[in-house]
Write an enzyme that holds these catalytic residues in place. Structure first.
Site, PDB file in Angstrom:
ATOM      1  N   LEU A 142      23.589  60.557  71.037  1.00 34.12           N
ATOM      2  CA  LEU A 142      23.007  59.770  72.125  1.00 34.12           C
ATOM      3  C   LEU A 142      23.201  58.268  71.922  1.00 34.12           C
ATOM      4  O   LEU A 142      23.344  57.521  72.873  1.00 34.12           O
ATOM      5  CB  LEU A 142      21.507  60.058  72.245  1.00 34.12           C
ATOM      6  CG  LEU A 142      21.111  61.474  72.654  1.00 34.12           C
ATOM      7  CD1 LEU A 142      19.610  61.628  72.559  1.00 34.12           C
ATOM      8  CD2 LEU A 142      21.602  61.762  74.057  1.00 34.12           C
ATOM      9  N   GLY A 143      23.119  57.794  70.715  1.00 37.83           N
ATOM     10  CA  GLY A 143      23.217  56.359  70.449  1.00 37.83           C
ATOM     11  C   GLY A 143      22.746  56.061  69.043  1.00 37.83           C
ATOM     12  O   GLY A 143      22.535  56.964  68.234  1.00 37.83           O
TER      13      GLY A 143
ATOM     14  N   GLY B 235      17.375  52.877  64.564  1.00 38.37           N
ATOM     15  CA  GLY B 235      16.737  51.582  64.362  1.00 38.37           C
ATOM     16  C   GLY B 235      17.585  50.576  63.626  1.00 38.37           C
ATOM     17  O   GLY B 235      17.314  49.384  63.695  1.00 38.37           O
ATOM     18  N   PHE B 236      18.632  50.997  62.908  1.00 37.13           N
ATOM     19  CA  PHE B 236      19.397  50.065  62.102  1.00 37.13           C
ATOM     20  C   PHE B 236      20.896  50.261  62.313  1.00 37.13           C
ATOM     21  O   PHE B 236      21.372  51.373  62.422  1.00 37.13           O
ATOM     22  CB  PHE B 236      19.107  50.248  60.610  1.00 37.13           C
ATOM     23  CG  PHE B 236      17.705  49.909  60.239  1.00 37.13           C
ATOM     24  CD1 PHE B 236      16.721  50.871  60.263  1.00 37.13           C
ATOM     25  CD2 PHE B 236      17.370  48.626  59.863  1.00 37.13           C
ATOM     26  CE1 PHE B 236      15.434  50.577  59.920  1.00 37.13           C
ATOM     27  CE2 PHE B 236      16.086  48.323  59.501  1.00 37.13           C
ATOM     28  CZ  PHE B 236      15.110  49.301  59.531  1.00 37.13           C
ATOM     29  N   GLY B 237      21.626  49.155  62.320  1.00 35.31           N
ATOM     30  CA  GLY B 237      23.070  49.181  62.200  1.00 35.31           C
ATOM     31  C   GLY B 237      23.817  49.640  63.434  1.00 35.31           C
ATOM     32  O   GLY B 237      23.236  50.063  64.431  1.00 35.31           O
ATOM     33  N   PRO B 238      25.151  49.578  63.361  1.00 32.22           N
ATOM     34  CA  PRO B 238      26.005  49.997  64.481  1.00 32.22           C
ATOM     35  C   PRO B 238      26.035  51.521  64.597  1.00 32.22           C
ATOM     36  O   PRO B 238      25.570  52.246  63.716  1.00 32.22           O
ATOM     37  CB  PRO B 238      27.384  49.453  64.074  1.00 32.22           C
ATOM     38  CG  PRO B 238      27.336  49.388  62.585  1.00 32.22           C
ATOM     39  CD  PRO B 238      25.926  49.042  62.236  1.00 32.22           C
ATOM     40  N   VAL B 239      26.597  51.997  65.726  1.00 24.35           N
ATOM     41  CA  VAL B 239      26.690  53.439  65.986  1.00 24.35           C
ATOM     42  C   VAL B 239      27.995  53.971  65.398  1.00 24.35           C
ATOM     43  O   VAL B 239      29.061  53.388  65.601  1.00 24.35           O
ATOM     44  CB  VAL B 239      26.645  53.732  67.497  1.00 24.35           C
ATOM     45  CG1 VAL B 239      26.770  55.225  67.759  1.00 24.35           C
ATOM     46  CG2 VAL B 239      25.361  53.198  68.088  1.00 24.35           C
TER      47      VAL B 239
ATOM     48  N   ASP C  49       7.371  46.193  66.531  1.00 20.91           N
ATOM     49  CA  ASP C  49       8.800  46.122  66.867  1.00 20.91           C
ATOM     50  C   ASP C  49       9.017  46.560  68.306  1.00 20.91           C
ATOM     51  O   ASP C  49       9.915  47.349  68.604  1.00 20.91           O
ATOM     52  CB  ASP C  49       9.610  46.996  65.910  1.00 20.91           C
ATOM     53  CG  ASP C  49      11.100  46.661  65.965  1.00 20.91           C
ATOM     54  OD1 ASP C  49      11.438  45.521  66.364  1.00 20.91           O
ATOM     55  OD2 ASP C  49      11.921  47.525  65.619  1.00 20.91           O
TER      56      ASP C  49
ATOM     57  N   LYS D 192      16.467  62.264  65.132  1.00 17.14           N
ATOM     58  CA  LYS D 192      16.857  61.034  64.429  1.00 17.14           C
ATOM     59  C   LYS D 192      17.197  61.419  63.000  1.00 17.14           C
ATOM     60  O   LYS D 192      16.364  61.939  62.261  1.00 17.14           O
ATOM     61  CB  LYS D 192      15.730  60.010  64.437  1.00 17.14           C
ATOM     62  CG  LYS D 192      16.110  58.698  63.734  1.00 17.14           C
ATOM     63  CD  LYS D 192      14.924  57.775  63.522  1.00 17.14           C
ATOM     64  CE  LYS D 192      14.480  57.137  64.807  1.00 17.14           C
ATOM     65  NZ  LYS D 192      13.417  56.121  64.566  1.00 17.14           N
TER      66      LYS D 192
END
Length: 813
Positions: A492-493, A496-500, A625, A528
Site C-alpha cells: 500500500l505504501g 512511519g520511517f524512510g522511503p518505500v 505525531d 505494518k
C-alpha cells in the site's frame, strides 16, 4: 577652552569604559578580587556570582551563585552556607597559595577552595555559562588552563545541567551529595540530604537527619523503577552511571537547551523538585517532585505493609501477614508493620517444596535489595525457592534477579509502572491464588517470549507501562499466506520511517511497509511490517501495541492483532481502502473528490478522535505525531487517526510532560515540543497545521522554495494581516464561491498554531468554535516558524534545501 576640557573629559571616560568593558567580567585573578558590592557574570549572562542576604531583615552575607536573568532571586550554590559574614566587609580573592579565599573585615578566613598544588601567579577563577565556578591553573607544559577545583564538585542544594557529582560504590549506604537549606531564608545545612544508596542496587535517597525519608527505587540503566510514572516524570531527570571498574557512581543531569532554565533542588521540607523558568508567567514551574503523597514517604506502612493512596486506609498488610500491633494499626499508626501469619516451610522431610509465590503486580519493590545472577525470571524464581532465607524475588531486564532475605519495607502499589514482586508464602496461604500462579508459570514459551519482549522494550525506551489488553497473536505463516508471501503487488505504501521499497527489499533495507492481505477468516487487513534487521521504529512498534490496544473509537484506526515470530514484528490493522489523507489532499486528481462537505467531515472526525484521546478515554493520550499521512480514510472518506508509535500516556490530572527524545515531523511539531516539552496543546498545534492544509489544499512543505520563503503558517498569517485570507482557500473549494464558515475555520486554525500553549484552545473548545457561528472569536497572535531561516548565500541564489531549516530537532520523520 571649556569646550576642549569637556571633550577631553568625555574621551577619558570613554577610554575608561572601554577598559572596563574589555576586561574579563566573568573572572577573578590574583590582581582582581571581588568585594561585597561587586559581582561577576558568566559570558552568556545566565549566572551571577556575588554576595547576598536571603533574609532582608538580617545582616548575614553569603557568597553564592544565582540565576542572573530571573527576577526572582534563585540561588544555586553557596560557599559559606554554615558561616555567614556578619556585615558587608566580605572579599573573595586569589590567596598567596593560589586558592580561592573568602575573608571578612577582620581578615579572617571564612571559606577556601582548599585545592592543592596551586600557584598564586597562575590561578584564575571563572564563572562558566553552566553556573560552575572553576579555579583554573595555567600549565607551563601545555599552556592551557586546567581546572583544579570547581563548585560543581561541591554542590549545596541544587543539581544543575552538566553537574556530575561522584560517590564511592562501597558498603556505606549514605552517600550524601546535596543538603537542603535550613529554612527558605537561611542557607545553612538543613535536616534533609539527598544522595545515592549503594547497598544492593544504586538508588537515590532522601534522608531526614540521617534516617531514610524517600527513595527512588533501583536504577535499571534508564529509569528509577520506584516512581509511579517513569516516562512523564523522569525523561529529563538526573540519571546514574555505575562505573564498576573504578568503584564509583556518578549522578548527572544531562545538559539542556541553554534557553531553558532548568534545575533540581531539595527544598527545606525535603521535597526534591524539578523546576523550570516559565517566561510568560514570570515564575518557576514544578515538573517532577518527590515525595508527593503519604505513600511516597519511606516505610509509611512498616515492614511487610503495602501503601496505596487510592485505598482507605492507605496501609494494609501483605497477604499472609497481620498487624504486629492491632490496636495501633486500627488507630492509623502503621509504623510497627506486620508479621507473618504462618511460618514458611521451605522443604518438608521428603524434600518436597512447601512454599509458593504470590504475585504482587505493579509495585515499588522493597528496600534492602540483593542482586543475584540469574539467566531469566524462571531461574530467579528457582534460586529464591532453593534459598530458605529468600522471602521474595523480582526480575527486571537489565537489572536481572532481585531477591530479599530481610524484612520487606517501603512497598507501594501503583496503577501505572512498577514491577511484579513475587512474595513467598506457605502453600496453605496461597490457596486458589497458588493454583493460578502455577497456571501462569507454565504458559507456552512463545507467549512468554512475546510478553518479555513487550515489557523489555516498553521499559528500555521510557514508555509508560500500562496494563495491556492482549491483541490477537497471529502466526507468521498466517500473515505470510494472507499477503501472498509479501508480494510487492499488495503493498500500500510506506510506514512511519524512510522511503518505500518493494516488499522483497524490506528485509534487506530494514524498512516498514504496509501490505494488504486477507486472513484465513476472509477479513481484509493492513499489515505494518518491521524487519528484524531494522533498528529504526522498534520503539514505535512496541509503543503502538501498548497504546492502541486500549483504544476504541470510530475515528481511531483499530488494531486487530500482531505477530512477533521468526524475527518478524508486524501489526495487523483494519484495512482502510482510501489510504491516507495526504494521498487525497495533495494529489490533483483526488482533490476533486474533496468538496467542502467532505473536508468538513474529515476535520470534524479528527476533532472527535482527538477529543477521545485527550478527554474521553480512560487513558489520556498525547499523539505527538499528528499529520495528514497519519489520518487514514475509509471507503466513505471518514477519517481515522493512526500511527501511535510516538504517543504518550498521561495519568490523572497530569497536564504536561518532558522528554529527552524529541521525535516528530518537521512542520507539524509545536515550538515547545522541539524543546522537549509536550502536552495536549502540542496535538492542538499539529491539528491547526492540518486544518490549514485541508483548507488550502497545500502541504506545509510545498512552501520551501517559493513565496518569499514563507512556511504555510507564514503565508496564512501574511494573508490574514493583509485582509486577503480568502486567497488561502483551495480553488477546488472556493470557485465559484465558498461557504462563509471556511473563514471561521481558518481563524480557528490560526488560534491553534499560536506560539504559546497557553494561548491555544483545547480540543473541546476547538469543536465548540467550529460547530457554532461565534460572532467574536479571539484574534490570533503571530504563529512561530513563519519563515524558513536560510543562509545569506541561499537568499541570494533563491534556493532552499531542507538542510538549512532552522528548527532544531533531535529526530525527524
Amino acid at each position: 577652552m571649556a569646550q576642549s576640557l569637556c571633550t577631553l573629559f568625555f574621551i577619558f571616560m570613554y577610554c575608561i569604559s572601554l577598559m572596563l568593558c574589555s576586561g574579563d567580567q566573568d573572572t577573578i585573578t590574583s590582581s582582581k578580587s571581588l568585594k561585597d558590592s561587586q559581582s561577576i557574570v558568566s559570558k552568556n549572562g545566565t549566572f551571577r556570582l556575588g554576595f547576598f542576604s536571603p533574609d532582608p531583615n538580617s545582616t548575614n552575607r553569603y557568597l553564592g551563585i544565582w540565576f542572573n536573568k530571573v527576577p526572582i532571586m534563585t540561588v544555586v550554590w553557596v560557599a559559606n552556607r554554615n558561616r555567614p559574614i556578619k556585615d558587608k566587609s566580605g572579599i573573595l580573592k586569589i590567596s598567596d597559595n593560589g586558592n580561592l579565599l573568602l575573608l571578612n573585615g577582620q581578615n579572617q578566613t571564612i571559606w577556601s577552595s582548599n585545592a592543592s598544588n596551586t600557584t598564586a601567579t597562575s590561578s584564575t577563577a571563572q564563572l562558566l555559562d553552566a553556573g560552575n565556578l572553576v579555579l583554573l591553573q595555567n600549565s607551563s607544559l601545555s599552556l592551557k588552563h586546567n581546572i583544579i577545583w570547581q563548585s560543581f564538585d561541591h554542590p549545596t542544594n541544587t543539581l544543575l545541567p552538566g553537574m556530575r557529582p561522584t560517590v564511592a560504590n562501597t558498603a556505606n549506604k549514605e552517600n550524601f551529595i546535596f543538603r537542603s537549606w535550613r529554612t527558605p531564608s537561611e542557607p545553612s545545612e538543613g535536616i534533609f540530604a539527598v544522595g545515592i544508596g549503594t547497598i544492593g542496587i544504586p538508588q537515590v535517597f532522601t534522608w531526614r537527619n540521617g534516617v531514610n525519608y524517600w527513595r527512588s527505587g533501583p536504577w535499571d540503566g534508564n529509569n528509577f523503577i520506584g516512581l509511579a510514572n517513569i516516562d512523564a516524570t523522569m525523561n529529563d531527570g538526573f540519571i546514574l552511571e555505575d562505573h564498576t571498574e573504578s568503584g564509583t557512581i556518578d549522578m548527572l543531569f544531562p545538559a539542556q537547551d541553554v534557553s531553558i532554565l532548568l534545575n533540581y533542588v531539595i527544598d527545606p521540607d525535603g521535597i526534591i523538585k524539578e523546576q523550570y523558568w516559565d517566561k510568560p508567567s514570570e515564575s518557576w514551574k514544578v515538573g517532577f517532585s518527590e515525595p508527593q503523597t503519604e505513600c511516597d514517604v519511606y516505610g509509611k506502612c512498616g515492614t511487610f505493609g503495602t501503601c496505596n493512596v487510592g485505598h482507605s486506609p492507605i496501609c494494609r498488610c501483605l497477604r499472609g501477614f497481620r498487624p504486629k500491633n492491632e490496636a495501633e494499626w486500627k488507630k492509623g499508626n502503621w509504623s510497627s508493620g506486620c508479621v507473618r501469619s504462618k511460618q514458611l516451610q521451605c522443604r518438608n522431610a521428603q524434600g518436597e517444596k512447601q512454599d509458593g509465590f504470590l504475585r504482587l503486580p505493579k509495585v515499588k519493590v522493597p528496600d534492602n535489595i540483593e542482586k543475584v545472577t540469574a539467566f531469566n525470571q524462571d531461574n530467579c524464581r528457582t534460586k529464591c525457592l532453593n534459598n530458605c532465607s529468600c522471602i521474595a524475588y523480582a526480575y527486571r531486564l537489565n537489572i536481572g534477579c532481585m531477591m530479599w532475605t530481610k524484612d520487606l519495607v517501603d512497598i507501594q502499589e501503583f496503577t501505572v509502572g512498577g514491577v511484579d514482586l513475587f512474595l513467598r508464602l506457605a502453600s496453605s496461604e496461597l490457596g486458589k491464588a497458588h493454583k493460578k500462579t502455577e497456571i501462569i508459570a507454565i504458559v507456552t514459551v512463545a507467549e512468554t517470549v512475546i510478553v518479555a519482549i513487550l515489557v523489555w522494550f516498553l521499559w528500555r525506551d521510557n514508555i509508560v507501562q500500562i496494563e495491556l489488553q492482549k491483541p490477537l497473536l497471529y502466526a507468521f505463516e498466517t500473515v505470510k499466506n494472507a499477503t501472498n508471501n509479501f508480494q510487492g503487488t499488495n503493498k500500500l505504501g510506506e510506514g512511519g520511517f524512510g522511503p518505500v521499497y518493494k516488499v522483497h527489499l524490506a528485509l534487506d533495507h530494514g524498512e516498514q511497509v504496509l501490505i494488504q492481505g486477507i486472513l484465513e477468516d476472509g477479513q481484509v487487513v493492513a499489515v505494518k511490517r518491521l524487519s528484524s534487521a531494522s533498528q529504526q521504529g522498534l520503539q514505535e512498534f512496541m509503543n503502538e501495541v501498548a497504546v492502541i490496544s486500549k483504544l476504541q473509537h470510530r475515528n481511531l484506526v483499530r488494531l486487530l492483532g500482531c505477530c512477533i515470530e521468526e524475527g518478524e514484528k508486524m501489526l495487523v490493522y483494519e484495512y482502510l481502502s482510501n489510504k491516507s489523507l495526504d494521498a487525497f489532499l495533495f494529489d490533483p486528481p483526488n482533490q476533486e473528490h474533496l468538496c467542502w462537505e467532505k473536508r468538513r467531515n474529515i476535520i470534524e472526525g479528527i476533532c472527535w478522535g482527538l477529543l477521545y484521546l485527550h478527554r474521553d478515554s480512560r487513558l489520556k493520550i498525547i499523539h505527538r505525531d499528528l499529520k495528514t499521512s497519519n489520518i487514514l480514510l475509509d471507503e466513505d472518506l471518514n477519517p481515522k487517526i493512526s500511527d501511535f508509535g510516538m504517543a504518550r500516556v498521561f495519568e490523572g490530572n497530569q497536564d504536561e510532560a518532558n522528554t529527552r527524545r524529541v521525535v516528530g515531523t518537521y512542520g507539524y511539531m509545536s515550538p515547545e515540543y522541539t524543546m522537549g516539552q509536550f502536552s495536549e496543546k502540542s496535538d492542538v498545534y499539529s491539528f491547526g497545521v492540518i486544518l490549514l492544509e485541508i483548507i488550502s489544499g497545500r502541504s506545509n512543505t510545498s512552501f520551501n522554495c517559493n513565496d518569499h520563503y514563507y512556511t504555510l503558517l507564514g503565508y496564512a498569517w501574511k494573508l490574514w494581516n493583509e485582509g486577503k485570507i480568502e486567497s488561502l482557500i483551495d480553488p477546488t473549494v472556493s470557485q465559484p464561491s465558498f461557504p462563509a464558515e471556511i473563514l471561521r475555520y481558518i481563524q480557528v486554525a490560526l488560534l491553534c498554531v499560536q506560539e504559546l500553549p497557553s494561548d491555544r484552545p483545547n480540543i473541546s473548545t476547538v469543536i465548540s468554535m467550529l460547530d457554532n457561528d461565534i460572532k467574536h472569536l479571539q484574534q490570533p497572535k503571530k504563529p512561530p516558524f513563519t519563515e524558513w531561516e536560510i543562509s545569506s548565500h541561499d537568499r541570494q541564489s533563491k534556493s532552499i534545501s531542507a538542510a538549512n531549516y532552522s528548527i532544531s530537532i533531535i529526530e525527524g520523520r
